[in-house]
Design a protein around this motif. Structure first.
Motif, PDB file in Angstrom:
ATOM      1  N   ARG A  33     -14.534  46.319  33.121  1.00  0.00           N
ATOM      2  CA  ARG A  33     -14.182  46.755  34.478  1.00  0.00           C
ATOM      3  C   ARG A  33     -13.610  48.167  34.548  1.00  0.00           C
ATOM      4  N   GLY A  34     -13.307  48.777  33.404  1.00  0.00           N
ATOM      5  CA  GLY A  34     -12.674  50.083  33.440  1.00  0.00           C
ATOM      6  C   GLY A  34     -11.221  49.983  33.871  1.00  0.00           C
ATOM      7  N   TYR A  35     -10.577  51.131  33.967  1.00  0.00           N
ATOM      8  CA  TYR A  35      -9.148  51.147  34.323  1.00  0.00           C
ATOM      9  C   TYR A  35      -8.926  50.691  35.762  1.00  0.00           C
ATOM     10  N   HIS A  36      -9.678  51.273  36.694  1.00  0.00           N
ATOM     11  CA  HIS A  36      -9.426  50.985  38.106  1.00  0.00           C
ATOM     12  C   HIS A  36      -9.817  49.563  38.483  1.00  0.00           C
ATOM     13  N   GLY A  37     -10.813  49.001  37.808  1.00  0.00           N
ATOM     14  CA  GLY A  37     -11.249  47.656  38.154  1.00  0.00           C
ATOM     15  C   GLY A  37     -10.474  46.553  37.462  1.00  0.00           C
ATOM     16  N   SER A  38      -9.646  46.897  36.487  1.00  0.00           N
ATOM     17  CA  SER A  38      -8.878  45.892  35.751  1.00  0.00           C
ATOM     18  C   SER A  38      -7.562  45.588  36.470  1.00  0.00           C
ATOM     19  N   SER A  39      -7.091  44.382  36.289  1.00  0.00           N
ATOM     20  CA  SER A  39      -5.881  43.919  36.952  1.00  0.00           C
ATOM     21  C   SER A  39      -4.898  43.378  35.925  1.00  0.00           C
ATOM     22  N   VAL A 253     -16.382  60.345  44.893  1.00  0.00           N
ATOM     23  CA  VAL A 253     -15.593  59.106  44.804  1.00  0.00           C
ATOM     24  C   VAL A 253     -16.005  58.288  43.581  1.00  0.00           C
ATOM     25  N   PHE A 254     -17.314  58.157  43.332  1.00  0.00           N
ATOM     26  CA  PHE A 254     -17.771  57.391  42.167  1.00  0.00           C
ATOM     27  C   PHE A 254     -17.346  58.086  40.880  1.00  0.00           C
ATOM     28  N   GLY A 255     -17.325  59.418  40.898  1.00  0.00           N
ATOM     29  CA  GLY A 255     -16.878  60.146  39.724  1.00  0.00           C
ATOM     30  C   GLY A 255     -15.403  59.926  39.433  1.00  0.00           C
ATOM     31  N   GLU A 256     -14.603  59.771  40.478  1.00  0.00           N
ATOM     32  CA  GLU A 256     -13.169  59.566  40.300  1.00  0.00           C
ATOM     33  C   GLU A 256     -12.831  58.120  39.947  1.00  0.00           C
ATOM     34  N   LEU A 257     -13.533  57.160  40.582  1.00  0.00           N
ATOM     35  CA  LEU A 257     -13.143  55.749  40.468  1.00  0.00           C
ATOM     36  C   LEU A 257     -14.177  54.870  39.772  1.00  0.00           C
ATOM     37  N   GLY A 258     -15.370  55.406  39.499  1.00  0.00           N
ATOM     38  CA  GLY A 258     -16.416  54.555  38.963  1.00  0.00           C
ATOM     39  C   GLY A 258     -17.023  53.683  40.047  1.00  0.00           C
ATOM     40  N   TYR A 259     -18.087  52.964  39.692  1.00  0.00           N
ATOM     41  CA  TYR A 259     -18.768  52.137  40.692  1.00  0.00           C
ATOM     42  C   TYR A 259     -17.892  50.988  41.159  1.00  0.00           C
ATOM     43  N   ARG A 260     -17.297  50.268  40.223  1.00  0.00           N
ATOM     44  CA  ARG A 260     -16.526  49.085  40.598  1.00  0.00           C
ATOM     45  C   ARG A 260     -15.225  49.445  41.289  1.00  0.00           C
ATOM     46  N   GLY A 345     -24.619  43.332  33.867  1.00  0.00           N
ATOM     47  CA  GLY A 345     -24.413  43.061  35.279  1.00  0.00           C
ATOM     48  C   GLY A 345     -24.138  44.293  36.118  1.00  0.00           C
ATOM     49  N   HIS A 346     -23.968  45.458  35.504  1.00  0.00           N
ATOM     50  CA  HIS A 346     -23.728  46.666  36.293  1.00  0.00           C
ATOM     51  C   HIS A 346     -25.028  47.039  36.998  1.00  0.00           C
ATOM     52  N   PRO A 347     -24.984  47.386  38.284  1.00  0.00           N
ATOM     53  CA  PRO A 347     -26.223  47.646  39.026  1.00  0.00           C
ATOM     54  C   PRO A 347     -26.999  48.864  38.548  1.00  0.00           C
ATOM     55  N   ALA A 348     -26.366  49.749  37.788  1.00  0.00           N
ATOM     56  CA  ALA A 348     -27.077  50.930  37.286  1.00  0.00           C
ATOM     57  C   ALA A 348     -27.546  50.756  35.844  1.00  0.00           C
ATOM     58  N   ARG A 349     -27.326  49.594  35.257  1.00  0.00           N
ATOM     59  CA  ARG A 349     -27.653  49.415  33.843  1.00  0.00           C
ATOM     60  C   ARG A 349     -29.153  49.615  33.578  1.00  0.00           C
ATOM     61  N   ASP A 350     -30.005  48.971  34.361  1.00  0.00           N
ATOM     62  CA  ASP A 350     -31.445  49.092  34.141  1.00  0.00           C
ATOM     63  C   ASP A 350     -31.902  50.543  34.286  1.00  0.00           C
ATOM     64  N   TYR A 351     -31.325  51.239  35.260  1.00  0.00           N
ATOM     65  CA  TYR A 351     -31.679  52.645  35.470  1.00  0.00           C
ATOM     66  C   TYR A 351     -31.403  53.464  34.219  1.00  0.00           C
ATOM     67  N   PHE A 352     -30.209  53.317  33.641  1.00  0.00           N
ATOM     68  CA  PHE A 352     -29.851  54.142  32.488  1.00  0.00           C
ATOM     69  C   PHE A 352     -30.591  53.704  31.225  1.00  0.00           C
ATOM     70  N   VAL A 353     -30.813  52.401  31.054  1.00  0.00           N
ATOM     71  CA  VAL A 353     -31.591  51.934  29.898  1.00  0.00           C
ATOM     72  C   VAL A 353     -32.988  52.539  29.942  1.00  0.00           C
ATOM     73  N   GLU A 354     -33.650  52.457  31.099  1.00  0.00           N
ATOM     74  CA  GLU A 354     -35.001  52.996  31.229  1.00  0.00           C
ATOM     75  C   GLU A 354     -35.002  54.519  31.112  1.00  0.00           C
ATOM     76  N   ARG A 355     -33.974  55.165  31.654  1.00  0.00           N
ATOM     77  CA  ARG A 355     -33.926  56.630  31.610  1.00  0.00           C
ATOM     78  C   ARG A 355     -33.801  57.127  30.170  1.00  0.00           C
ATOM     79  N   TYR A 356     -32.902  56.514  29.401  1.00  0.00           N
ATOM     80  CA  TYR A 356     -32.749  56.938  28.003  1.00  0.00           C
ATOM     81  C   TYR A 356     -34.022  56.655  27.211  1.00  0.00           C
ATOM     82  N   ALA A 357     -34.635  55.502  27.430  1.00  0.00           N
ATOM     83  CA  ALA A 357     -35.870  55.184  26.717  1.00  0.00           C
ATOM     84  C   ALA A 357     -36.963  56.187  27.062  1.00  0.00           C
ATOM     85  N   ARG A 358     -37.071  56.508  28.339  1.00  0.00           N
ATOM     86  CA  ARG A 358     -38.090  57.450  28.784  1.00  0.00           C
ATOM     87  C   ARG A 358     -37.868  58.835  28.176  1.00  0.00           C
ATOM     88  N   LEU A 359     -36.613  59.280  28.186  1.00  0.00           N
ATOM     89  CA  LEU A 359     -36.318  60.620  27.678  1.00  0.00           C
ATOM     90  C   LEU A 359     -36.441  60.690  26.162  1.00  0.00           C
TER      91      LEU A 359
END
Length: 421
Positions: A33-39, A253-260, A345-359
């Protein structure tokens, strides 16, 4: 021994066990969850304590995070370094560290995620990571300098730059491995690169003894896949401008706090809208993320390369590093999202997996076309492509943390120069 002295010792043992339990649980939560998403409340509950009980051991969330990071350092570096490394020995110790990190995936994912989050100067771990990278760079450069004094390493080299490059390769490979372990042999790639660095800086051209390179071309090459184009909306110019404003606000905002950690309300406020007004353009947080990733692809010159519109060359990679150094906000946002997406489960996981594989695939094909199948030091184009991405990502992280101490374009140029020589 009197009862007065035996009781506290038993109490200390119980307290140490509880602290260790809290740290182990916190590692998993921070990795997911990262810092901001953890409790603190959730961490305490899983550790079998009340929140007040947790705060008895760690006075605040910030104190807990720093303790977790120090715990990670003890778990990893304490087993890799003897304390007396100098010259090429420090490179061998770093290979051992990579091997140890591979056995602790939760610690590795947590460190990858927090180090990227901490690029934000307001993050509670920002100072820790700035100091840590400075200390590791200084320690590595000092060890190499000792090798110069012994006549093992050539004089006149930029030892600080070499140390920063090594850290960049290590961090970048860790991020790729966290996303898709079966696609990147993190230890082998890192060992081979340090072997090449050793041969390039040692007086006699000797590499790391006892670390043979794996057969060339053994990395799996996923099939390249072009992203489906984002559907176009028939908006008027004003609506397109508003969407652009929202996406730029989301980048911040996403850069400061992350997606979650980010909320639609926070993005709407940054864009000067109500949350309902934002939802008129983007029906949910995930659709906003998808649109923002698409925006990055349009902004990034790698969009052209990823779609195969032109054959990439090393000079394009160098130009991209120079361009990225002019837009820290965009780099921070996507560095954060890439680190977050190492968790399932992160919504951007597939995007980054495919992007790294493609590159990786495109980079290998381009390097083979530009430099041939046998690159300097026996590195295969597939290996070089993964390492080049790792250098870019790792150098960007160090640069975001301390831009005055790290020259992002120079680090990337130093690596591409190794490939050409």
């Amino acid at each position: 021994m009197s009862p007065r002295t035996s009781a506290p010792r038993g109490g200390y043992a119980v307290g140490d066990a509880r602290r260790r339990r809290i740290l182990d649980v916190a590692v998993r939560h921070l990795a997911e969850r990262g810092y901001h998403g953890s409790s603190l409340a959730r961490i305490a509950a899983e550790a079998g304590l009340s929140q007040a009980g947790l705060l008895h051991h760690f006075g605040s969330k910030q104190e807990l995070v720093v303790a977790v990071l120090e715990h990670r350092d003890e778990e990893s570096t304490g087993h890799a370094f003897t304390g007396g490394e100098s010259g090429l020995d420090v490179l061998r110790a770093l290979v051992r560290l990579a091997e140890i990190n591979l056995t602790r995936p939760d610690l590795l994912r947590m460190f990858t995620r927090l180090s990227v989050e901490a690029a934000d100067p307001g993050h509670p771990a920002h100072g820790y990571f700035v100091r840590r990278y400075a200390a590791v760079t200084e320690r590595t450069a000092a060890a190499l300098a000792a090798g110069v004094d012994r006549g093992e390493i050539r004089a006149g080299l930029d030892l600080t730059g070499i140390a920063q490059e090594i850290m960049a390769v290590m961090d970048g490979l860790q991020a790729q491995w966290c996303l898709r372990p079966e696609a990147v042999d993190m230890v082998a790639r890192f060992r081979d690169q340090l072997d090449r660095i050793a041969r390039s800086i040692s007086v006699d051209g000797r590499g790391l003894a006892g670390t043979p390179a794996p057969p060339a071309g053994t990395e799996p090459r996923p099939a390249a896949r072009r992203d489906a184009p984002l559907p176009r909306r028939r908006d008027d110019g004003r609506a397109r401008d508003r969407r652009s404003e929202i996406l730029l606000a989301a980048l911040e905002v996403f850069g400061e706090l992350g997606y979650r950690g980010a909320t639609l309300a926070a993005v709407a406020e940054r864009a000067g809208l109500t949350q309902q007004g934002l939802l008129h353009h983007f029906p949910g947080k995930e659709s906003l993320l998808v649109a923002m990733l698409g925006l990055r692809e349009h902004l990034d010159t790698l969009r052209m390369l990823a779609e195969g519109a032109a054959a990439p060359r090393l000079e394009h990679i160098e130009q991209l590093a120079e361009y990225n150094a002019t837009r820290p906000g965009v780099v921070q946002t996507f560095t954060v999202l890439a680190a977050e997406s190492v968790t399932d489960g992160h919504p951007a996981r597939d995007y980054f997996v495919e992007r790294y594989a493609r590159l990786r695939t495109l980079g290998a094909d381009a390097l083979r076309a530009e430099l041939g199948g046998d690159l300097p030091g026996g590195v295969a184009p597939e290996e070089a492509a993964a390492l080049l991405l790792a250098v870019q990502d790792g150098a960007q992280l160090q640069w975001l943390l301390d831009p005055d101490a790290v020259d992002l374009p120079a680090l990337v140029r130093a690596f591409t120069r190794l490939l050409r020589e």
